[in-house]
Motif scaffolding. Structure first.
Motif, PDB file in Angstrom:
ATOM      1  N   TRP A 114       1.196  -0.955  -0.117  1.00 13.73           N
ATOM      2  CA  TRP A 114      -0.282   0.119   0.260  1.00 13.73           C
ATOM      3  C   TRP A 114       1.141   1.578  -0.117  1.00 13.73           C
ATOM      4  CZ3 TRP A 114      -5.346   0.172   0.456  1.00 13.73           C
ATOM      5  CH2 TRP A 114      -5.844  -1.456   0.258  1.00 13.73           C
ATOM      6  N   HIS A 116      -6.822   8.035   2.427  1.00 14.90           N
ATOM      7  CA  HIS A 116      -7.983   8.074   2.790  1.00 14.90           C
ATOM      8  C   HIS A 116      -8.245   6.626   1.423  1.00 14.90           C
ATOM      9  CE1 HIS A 116      -7.188   9.181  -2.129  1.00 14.90           C
ATOM     10  NE2 HIS A 116      -8.588   9.210  -1.707  1.00 14.90           N
ATOM     11  N   GLU A 117      -7.344   6.350   1.083  1.00 15.95           N
ATOM     12  CA  GLU A 117      -7.482   4.441   0.893  1.00 15.95           C
ATOM     13  C   GLU A 117      -7.825   3.388   1.270  1.00 15.95           C
ATOM     14  OE1 GLU A 117      -6.771   5.091  -4.024  1.00 15.95           O
ATOM     15  OE2 GLU A 117      -5.059   5.539  -2.450  1.00 15.95           O
ATOM     16  N   LEU A 118      -6.632   4.257   2.911  1.00 13.20           N
ATOM     17  CA  LEU A 118      -6.790   2.827   3.979  1.00 13.20           C
ATOM     18  C   LEU A 118      -8.154   3.144   5.200  1.00 13.20           C
ATOM     19  CD1 LEU A 118      -3.842   3.345   2.492  1.00 13.20           C
ATOM     20  CD2 LEU A 118      -2.827   2.788   4.262  1.00 13.20           C
ATOM     21  N   SER A 119      -7.752   2.141   5.947  1.00 16.80           N
ATOM     22  CA  SER A 119      -8.951   2.163   6.847  1.00 16.80           C
ATOM     23  C   SER A 119      -8.023   2.597   8.193  1.00 16.80           C
ATOM     24  CB  SER A 119      -9.375   0.242   7.174  1.00 16.80           C
ATOM     25  OG  SER A 119      -7.693  -0.443   7.494  1.00 16.80           O
ATOM     26  N   GLY A 120      -9.442   2.616   9.125  1.00 20.28           N
ATOM     27  CA  GLY A 120      -8.407   3.717   9.950  1.00 20.28           C
ATOM     28  C   GLY A 120      -7.299   2.749  10.833  1.00 20.28           C
ATOM     29  N   GLY A 121      -7.608   0.906  10.876  1.00 19.25           N
ATOM     30  CA  GLY A 121      -6.783   0.252  11.348  1.00 19.25           C
ATOM     31  C   GLY A 121      -5.268   0.513  10.432  1.00 19.25           C
ATOM     32  N   MET A 122      -5.887   0.496   8.912  1.00 16.56           N
ATOM     33  CA  MET A 122      -4.162   1.124   7.982  1.00 16.56           C
ATOM     34  C   MET A 122      -3.842   2.102   8.871  1.00 16.56           C
ATOM     35  SD  MET A 122      -6.161  -1.608   4.746  1.00 16.56           S
ATOM     36  CE  MET A 122      -4.427  -0.691   3.916  1.00 16.56           C
ATOM     37  N   GLN A 123      -4.104   3.081   8.148  1.00 17.81           N
ATOM     38  CA  GLN A 123      -3.922   4.415   8.711  1.00 17.81           C
ATOM     39  C   GLN A 123      -3.067   4.612  10.330  1.00 17.81           C
ATOM     40  OE1 GLN A 123      -6.682   8.055   8.187  1.00 17.81           O
ATOM     41  NE2 GLN A 123      -7.985   6.292   7.089  1.00 17.81           N
ATOM     42  N   LEU A 155     -10.671   2.935  16.723  1.00 18.92           N
ATOM     43  CA  LEU A 155     -10.868   2.151  16.166  1.00 18.92           C
ATOM     44  C   LEU A 155     -11.543   0.577  16.831  1.00 18.92           C
ATOM     45  CD1 LEU A 155      -6.634   1.097  15.824  1.00 18.92           C
ATOM     46  CD2 LEU A 155      -8.667   2.294  13.993  1.00 18.92           C
ATOM     47  N   ASP A 156     -12.517  -0.280  16.003  1.00 17.54           N
ATOM     48  CA  ASP A 156     -13.320  -1.107  16.433  1.00 17.54           C
ATOM     49  C   ASP A 156     -12.257  -1.626  16.738  1.00 17.54           C
ATOM     50  OD1 ASP A 156     -15.381   0.033  14.953  1.00 17.54           O
ATOM     51  OD2 ASP A 156     -14.190  -1.044  12.794  1.00 17.54           O
ATOM     52  N   ILE A 216      -9.877  -4.870  15.155  1.00 19.64           N
ATOM     53  CA  ILE A 216      -9.266  -3.748  14.759  1.00 19.64           C
ATOM     54  C   ILE A 216      -8.020  -3.690  16.149  1.00 19.64           C
ATOM     55  CG2 ILE A 216      -8.267  -2.005  13.445  1.00 19.64           C
ATOM     56  CD1 ILE A 216      -9.137  -4.349  11.524  1.00 19.64           C
TER      57      ILE A 216
END
Length: 400
Positions: free
Chosen positions: A160, A166-173, A198-199, A202
């Motif tokens: 990635w 903005h193309e990533l989920s919260g966990g990825m960010q 986060l959820d 995650i």
């Protein structure tokens, strides 16, 4: 030598610091100081040593002072009184009186921070975000890229690196935020509730990943959390704060077993003991077992007895005269290899979660040995005792 050494630290927010400190010395409360001066006491008389390679979790309710203390460690909050030393090579730098050049040196080379809100720059790619701190240090582009790619690989985001936040989920960010901090190669990481937004799934995954990364990188991490289960999972030490004060500091197991105040006991009462307690803390000691015909009674109901040699080593376990199989448990063993009715012999530092799994699969108590001799037994009553919170011993209360 401690990586961070804090002595009698006060942090006051406001314009009448001297008057507020004098009121603190007179025993005035936070609210009385606010009413009299308008100042807010963020941290009061905190002394805390954090060792190199340790994860220390600062926790408490909102307003307890945990984030105020964290931000003092990198100079975002000014020290009003006391000392806050950061080890820099062979010499400490005291944030209470250091100059701007020393503070800039610490922030650039010794301390990195991971924020709750990711703090990624949307116009930069994932790779450039991860490398941003190195750019501020003047590191060459090729070296920045190499180090950032290495850290992105470590946090599972190599594929990635050319995408944007903005193309990533919260966990990825948040993983990008971790990669950016690790790319700086700072010895000290400050993490201000980085997973709280986060959820749950995650969040748990990132906690596991942080533990694995720490095994490799061995950083000194100060982690702020309001979640005791998270603190127990991550921390080598936990520092619990209330109203700006440090209430209790110690290993997770020590705090769970011996909260030193009703405030701490209230936290502990709602935590999951599976995550922190070990067999040694729960066991029935061998000296408390009944004996019959020179054998130790494991279960009088079904006539299960333990035989030991003169040195206390387990030689056999019998039920109604029939020998039961013994299984020596080693760290990392597979549960699938356990057989019903086998007696597992394990180290007393076995985790409660492992002990429960063994009990479930064998239907038998767990025998705990240390350096050869039997020292205790884990049976159903020990597990129930812990799960019901009966293991908690409030030090400030007198036992009856």
């Amino acid at each position: 030598m401690s990586a961070i050494s804090i002595k009698n630290l006060d942090v006051i927010f406001g314009k009448q610091t001297a008057k507020s400190l004098a009121m603190l010395d007179d025993g005035k409360s936070r609210q009385e100081i606010i009413d009299a001066t308008g100042d807010v006491v963020g941290v009061h008389d905190v002394s805390l040593d954090i060792e190199k390679g340790e994860i220390c979790v600062l926790m408490g309710l909102s307003g307890s002072g945990k984030s105020s203390l964290l931000r003092a460690i990198n100079g975002l909050n000014t020290v009003s009184r006391g000392s806050l030393n950061i080890q820099d090579g062979d010499e400490p730098i005291n944030l209470a009186n250091c100059d701007k050049a020393a503070l800039r040196h610490l922030r650039t080379n010794r301390i990195s921070m991971v924020f709750q809100k990711f703090a990624l720059m949307p116009w930069l790619s994932v790779l450039d975000n991860a490398a941003f701190g190195l750019e501020m240090q003047g590191i060459s582009k090729a070296e920045r890229r190499r180090r950032a790619e290495e850290m992105l690989e470590m946090v599972g985001l190599a594929e990635w690196q050319n995408n944007y936040p903005h193309e990533l989920s919260g966990g990825m960010q948040q993983r990008v935020g971790l990669a950016r901090a690790f790319t700086m190669d700072s010895d000290i990481l400050l993490m201000d509730e980085p997973f709280s937004a986060l959820d749950p799934l995650i969040r748990s995954q990132l906690q596991d990943e942080l533990i694995e990364l720490q095994r490799t990188l061995n950083k000194t991490i100060v982690f702020v959390s309001h979640d005791l289960d998270e603190a127990l999972k991550l921390g080598n030490k936990i520092a619990i704060m209330e109203s700006g004060r440090l209430i209790q500091h110690g290993k997770p197991e020590e705090i769970v077993l011996n909260p030193n105040s009703a405030y701490v006991a209230e936290f502990v009462a709602h935590t999951n003991p599976l995550n922190v307690l070990c067999g040694r803390s729960l066991m029935t000691e061998v000296t408390a077992l009944e004996s019959q015909d020179s054998k130790l009674v494991l279960s009088q109901h079904d006539e299960t007895y333990i035989s030991t040699d003169p040195q206390g080593h387990v030689t056999s376990v019998t039920r109604q005269g029939k020998a039961l199989p013994l299984h020596l448990w080693q760290a990392g063993d597979c549960f699938e290899g356990l057989k019903q009715d086998s007696l597992v012999i394990a180290n007393p530092d076995i985790s409660m979660r492992e002990g429960l799994e063994i009990r479930y699969r064998t239907g038998q108590p767990v025998l705990l040995v240390e350096d050869g001799p039997l020292i205790g037994v884990l049976a159903d009553n020990n597990f129930y005792h812990a799960l019901l919170g009966k293991h908690i011993s409030l030090e400030t209360e007198t036992s009856t």
